[in-house]
Design an enzyme around this catalytic site. Structure first.
Site, PDB file in Angstrom:
ATOM      1  N   ASP A   1      39.457  38.905  47.578  1.00 51.43           N
ATOM      2  CA  ASP A   1      40.357  38.760  46.409  1.00 51.43           C
ATOM      3  C   ASP A   1      40.098  39.908  45.440  1.00 51.43           C
ATOM      4  O   ASP A   1      39.160  40.683  45.617  1.00 51.43           O
ATOM      5  CB  ASP A   1      40.073  37.420  45.704  1.00 51.43           C
ATOM      6  CG  ASP A   1      38.618  37.323  45.310  1.00 51.43           C
ATOM      7  OD1 ASP A   1      37.825  36.828  46.126  1.00 51.43           O
ATOM      8  OD2 ASP A   1      38.249  37.767  44.202  1.00 51.43           O
TER       9      ASP A   1
ATOM     10  N   ASP B   1      39.280  39.479  42.214  1.00 51.90           N
ATOM     11  CA  ASP B   1      38.644  38.879  41.046  1.00 51.90           C
ATOM     12  C   ASP B   1      39.734  38.571  40.017  1.00 51.90           C
ATOM     13  O   ASP B   1      40.819  38.135  40.382  1.00 51.90           O
ATOM     14  CB  ASP B   1      37.531  39.794  40.506  1.00 51.90           C
ATOM     15  CG  ASP B   1      36.529  39.007  39.675  1.00 51.90           C
ATOM     16  OD1 ASP B   1      36.220  37.861  40.046  1.00 51.90           O
ATOM     17  OD2 ASP B   1      36.069  39.514  38.642  1.00 51.90           O
TER      18      ASP B   1
END
Ligand SMILES: CSC[C@H]1O[C@H](OP(=O)(O)O)[C@H](O)[C@@H]1O
Ligand code: ADE
Length: 292
Positions: free
Chosen positions: A209, A211
């Protein structure tokens, strides 16, 4: 001559290691308390492999609750010479998109609620940690990633946060300003303890991902991470199998001395050492304590 025994610590989404022959789960006791789980011991070709799921099977331990000392002690007791840590991470750089593997070589430790050393009152030691990962092991992992055609970056800084909550926007921006590449919750104090235990360590950080900083992506959530992790799992397993096939069966001395880190680290005079602590250090520091 030391025979290579490869340890693998599996992070989120990696709770077993397919491809091991003669595999069995083995309970190993540690004077440092409860490890995350039993270890899965087996062979890949003629290489002995010791696998431990960091969060336990079923993901029972949060990052702050993992007994990192027991986990590393157990690896040492099993004779592990080289340890690969596999972790899910958030990306702090645009070009490190989900699916990329970062072979981290530096850490910034922002954790604060964990036991970080095997040593302390009664036996004080200071190991060098300027270069926390072992170059021969990283090179072997990079070669395996190339052979498997896995998008990867060799080198990178891992920001270790306490968690369990993901970072706030201001924190995510700050870590980017610091030049960090990825963020996770578990590689500290794992890497520090591996060094104290004289085990060569390297981290494979699998980006799941962006973040919380990326404007085009929503805030990170576990569902997204798990989805990416499942997509990455085959790649991670391919990488590990390739590494196991290619890793030299004889452990070469680490060029930066990771496997001899305690040679000059213990500063407490022999007569001032606490016998109870020395007993707990039997596996981690037996090589040097039994010699003096
Ligand atoms: C499941 S998302 C957060 C969780 O994932 C990472 O774990 P690991 O490093 O063991 O793969 C992160 O550090 C958090 O513990
Ligand atoms: N964004 C993130 N922050 C901390 N740990 C993570 N593990 C996976 N993604 C993460």
């Amino acid at each position: 001559m030391t025979r290579t025994i490869l340890g693998i610590i599996g992070g989120s989404g990696i709770y077993d290691l397919p491809g091991l022959s003669h595999a069995e789960w083995q309970e190993v006791e540690s004077p440092w308390g409860e490890p995350s789980d039993a270890v899965r011991v087996g062979m890949i070709d003629d290489l002995q492999v010791v696998f431990l799921p960091r969060h336990g099977r079923g993901h029972r331990y949060a990052p702050s609750d993992i007994n990192y000392r027991a986990n590393i002690d157990v690896m040492k007791r099993m004779g592990v010479t080289d340890l690969v840590s596999v972790s899910a991470v958030g990306s702090l750089k645009e070009e490190l998109s989900p699916g990329t593997f970062v072979l981290v070589d530096q850490f910034i430790d922002r954790t604060f609620a964990r036991e970080k050393s095997f040593f302390g009152k009664g036996c004080v030691a200071h190991v060098s940690l300027a270069h926390p990962v072992s170059p021969l092991l990283v090179e072997a992992i990079a070669a395996a990633a190339r052979a498997q055609d896995i998008p990867h970056k060799q080198g990178g800084t891992y920001l270790a946060m306490e968690g369990p909550q993901f970072s706030m926007l201001a924190e995510s921006h700050l870590y980017r300003q610091w030049g960090c590449d990825v963020i996770g919750m578990t590689n500290m104090p794992e890497a520090k303890l591996a060094r104290e235990a004289e085990i060569c360590y390297a981290g494979v950080a699998m980006v799941t991902d962006y973040d919380s900083w990326h404007e085009d992506h929503g805030a990170v959530d576990v569902a997204t991470i798990v989805k990416t992790l499942h997509a990455n799992r085959d790649k991670a397993q391919g990488l590990l199998l390739q590494l196991c096939k290619a890793l030299p069966r004889e452990h070469s001395p680490c060029p930066i001395g990771s496997d001899r880190a305690l040679d000059f680290a213990i500063i407490t005079a022999p007569e001032a050492r606490d016998p109870a602590l020395l007993a707990r250090l039997d596996a981690v520091a037996g090589r040097v304590l039994n010699a003096s």
